[in-house]
Design an enzyme around this catalytic site. Structure first.
Site, short mmCIF file in Angstrom:
data_model
loop_
_atom_site.label_atom_id
_atom_site.label_comp_id
_atom_site.label_asym_id
_atom_site.label_seq_id
_atom_site.Cartn_x
_atom_site.Cartn_y
_atom_site.Cartn_z
CE LYS A 68 -2.48 1.54 3.68
NZ LYS A 68 -3.62 1.69 4.61
CD GLN A 140 -9.92 4.89 9.90
OE1 GLN A 140 -10.43 3.77 9.85
NE2 GLN A 140 -9.31 5.44 8.88
CG ASN A 161 -14.70 12.87 19.87
OD1 ASN A 161 -13.66 12.22 19.74
ND2 ASN A 161 -14.97 13.91 19.10
CB SER A 201 -5.70 11.45 16.07
OG SER A 201 -4.47 11.85 15.59
CG MET A 221 -8.90 -0.24 17.05
SD MET A 221 -7.92 -1.74 16.87
CE MET A 221 -7.64 -1.77 15.12
N GLY A 222 -6.18 3.59 17.70
CA GLY A 222 -5.76 4.91 17.21
C GLY A 222 -4.26 5.11 17.17
CG ASP A 224 -1.61 5.09 13.21
OD1 ASP A 224 -1.31 6.09 13.90
OD2 ASP A 224 -2.29 5.16 12.18
N GLY A 294 -4.01 -2.66 18.11
CA GLY A 294 -4.14 -2.76 16.65
C GLY A 294 -3.34 -1.66 15.97
P1 NAD Z 1 -9.81 11.86 12.56
O1 NAD Z 1 -8.88 13.00 12.41
O2 NAD Z 1 -10.99 11.75 11.66
O3 NAD Z 1 -10.39 11.86 14.08
C1 NAD Z 1 -9.51 12.01 15.16
C2 NAD Z 1 -10.21 11.67 16.45
O4 NAD Z 1 -9.30 11.83 17.54
C3 NAD Z 1 -11.40 12.60 16.78
O5 NAD Z 1 -12.37 11.87 17.48
C4 NAD Z 1 -10.74 13.65 17.69
O6 NAD Z 1 -11.70 14.27 18.54
C5 NAD Z 1 -9.80 12.79 18.48
N1 NAD Z 1 -8.66 13.51 19.04
C6 NAD Z 1 -7.75 14.24 18.37
N2 NAD Z 1 -6.82 14.71 19.22
C7 NAD Z 1 -7.17 14.27 20.45
C8 NAD Z 1 -6.63 14.45 21.75
N3 NAD Z 1 -5.52 15.15 21.95
N4 NAD Z 1 -7.25 13.86 22.79
C9 NAD Z 1 -8.36 13.12 22.61
N5 NAD Z 1 -8.94 12.93 21.40
C10 NAD Z 1 -8.34 13.51 20.35
O7 NAD Z 1 -8.93 10.55 12.53
P2 NAD Z 1 -9.33 9.08 12.09
O8 NAD Z 1 -9.13 8.95 10.64
O9 NAD Z 1 -10.65 8.73 12.68
O10 NAD Z 1 -8.17 8.25 12.80
C11 NAD Z 1 -8.13 8.11 14.22
C12 NAD Z 1 -6.80 7.52 14.63
O11 NAD Z 1 -6.71 6.19 14.11
C13 NAD Z 1 -5.58 8.26 14.08
O12 NAD Z 1 -4.61 8.31 15.08
C14 NAD Z 1 -5.13 7.38 12.92
O13 NAD Z 1 -3.77 7.54 12.63
C15 NAD Z 1 -5.45 6.02 13.49
N6 NAD Z 1 -5.57 4.93 12.51
C16 NAD Z 1 -5.12 3.71 12.88
C17 NAD Z 1 -5.21 2.63 12.01
C18 NAD Z 1 -4.73 1.28 12.44
O14 NAD Z 1 -4.65 0.36 11.61
N7 NAD Z 1 -4.48 1.07 13.70
C19 NAD Z 1 -5.77 2.83 10.73
C20 NAD Z 1 -6.25 4.08 10.39
C21 NAD Z 1 -6.17 5.13 11.30
#
Ligand code: NAD
Length: 323
Positions: A68, A140, A161, A201, A221-222, A224, A294
């Site tokens: 990817k 996500q 949130n 994130s 899951m967040g 990464d 994850g």
């Molecule tokens: P997004 O930007 O759409 O949403 C971010 C979320 O995090 C929101 O709910 C926001 O309110 C919250 N947030 C941001 N900063 C914060 C903080 N300091 N304290 C508490 N909450 C906070 O992002 P997304 O696309 O939904 O992705 C979310 C996370 O998942 C990211 O960190 C992304 O890198 C990760 N991710 C992981 C995988 C995996 O395979 N594990 C895959 C895709 C995305």
């Protein structure tokens, strides 16, 4: 070569379709039949401040080879009405090296990430889990919630949130499944949820160890990337920790902080695939806290891309390009 454009992926591959390929590739990884290649991630610099990289691998069991390519363009949405995360999956014939498919990777990333936490819930959550807790409500989170709801007969969903207004999207998804949704404090979320999915994130812990009660399953899951964190690292010392890939878990996953602090070792972490394969018992008691870290591996992307190509062929929707 088959081309499956980004716009075609959501209608071809449901979240249910993503589940089996992800479960199978986790199992293959744990058996040593599938290997993720070292991840490349580079800052491109310049005005766009983009991060670009490759996640690749080879699944001998599934005969899937590829990568990817993509990353994060922080100004895409504001400047061009384009998604900030952009990715494309390329598949190759492992016997010849010839390219076999090019597939849009944006929706697939959400689908394979949701499938990963869903697989963890299937194998590690208590069978009597009835309350689902969601931490995070970004892009996500909606996919995560939909996929999690498939795994247990949940009766209600609670969510937290940082910006509570965004929780309305999760309330809608819960409502579609006929379930009540309530925005709650983190104290209430931890006290009431049997399963918690964290998908934020954040670079500092959101959920404290004391907020999580015995018997909970968490799918974190967040996290990464190096530096990100969603739960207090002492929670990992209390929990039995599982992951998609140990090497990523200890470097870029939720476990990085607990390992750096000496609270747990890499040897304390179990690949989820071992539970799927039956070589690890998984949850040992109703009081145990299980935590799935994850981190997101390239083999997940390849697995769902191969599935979407098969579905496109079966539906007669595969565009073939002479290459
Ligand atoms: P997004 O930007 O759409 O949403 C971010 C979320 O995090 C929101 O709910 C926001 O309110 C919250 N947030 C941001 N900063 C914060 C903080 N300091 N304290 C508490 N909450 C906070 O992002 P997304 O696309 O939904 O992705 C979310 C996370 O998942 C990211 O960190 C992304 O890198 C990760 N991710 C992981 C995988 C995996 O395979 N594990 C895959 C895709 C995305």
């Amino acid at each position: 070569m088959i081309v499956v454009p980004e716009a075609a992926c959501p209608s071809l591959l449901s979240l249910d379709d993503a589940f089996a390929p992800v479960e199978a590739v986790f199992a293959a990884m744990a058996r040593g039949d599938a290997t993720n290649f070292p991840v490349v991630r580079e800052a491109l610099g310049g005005a766009e401040e983009a991060l670009y990289g490759f996640k690749g691998g080879y699944d001998r069991a599934g005969a899937t080879l590829g990568l990817k390519a993509g990353g994060y363009w922080p100004h895409n949405l504001a400047h061009r009405q384009l998604t900030n995360h952009q990715s494309t999956v390329f598949l190759f014939d492992p016997e010849t090296g010839r390219p076999t498919a090019m597939v849009g990777g944006n929706y697939l990333t959400a689908a394979r990430t949701a499938a990963a936490s869903s697989v963890s819930i299937k194998h590690l959550a208590r069978p009597d889990a009835r309350v689902l807790g969601m931490v995070g409500a970004g892009h996500q989170a909606v996919f995560q919630l939909r996929a999690a709801l498939r795994q247990r007969p949940f009766e209600r969903v609670v969510g937290w949130n940082r910006d509570p207004d965004r929780l309305s999207r999760l309330a809608e998804v819960a409502g579609e499944a006929g379930l009540p949704f309530e925005a709650v404090s983190l104290d209430r979320l931890g006290a009431e949820a049997d399963v918690i999915v964290t998908i934020a994130s954040s670079f500092a812990p959101i959920l404290a160890a004391a907020q999580v009660r015995p018997g909970t399953h968490l799918a974190c899951m967040g996290t990464d990337t190096k530096g990100k964190q969603e739960v207090d690292s002492t929670l990992l010392a209390r929990a039995t920790v599982f992951t998609d890939e140990i090497a990523q878990s200890v470097t870029i996953g939720e476990a990085q902080h607990a390992v750096a602090a000496g609270l747990i070792r890499a040897a304390d972490i179990t690949p989820l695939g071992a539970v799927i394969n039956g070589t690890h018992p998984g949850r040992a008691s109703p009081d145990q806290i299980t935590l799935f870290d994850g981190t997101g591996v390239g083999l997940q992307d390849l697995a769902v891309a191969a599935r979407v190509v098969a579905l496109a062929k079966a539906a007669g929707l595969a565009a073939e390009v002479a290459f």
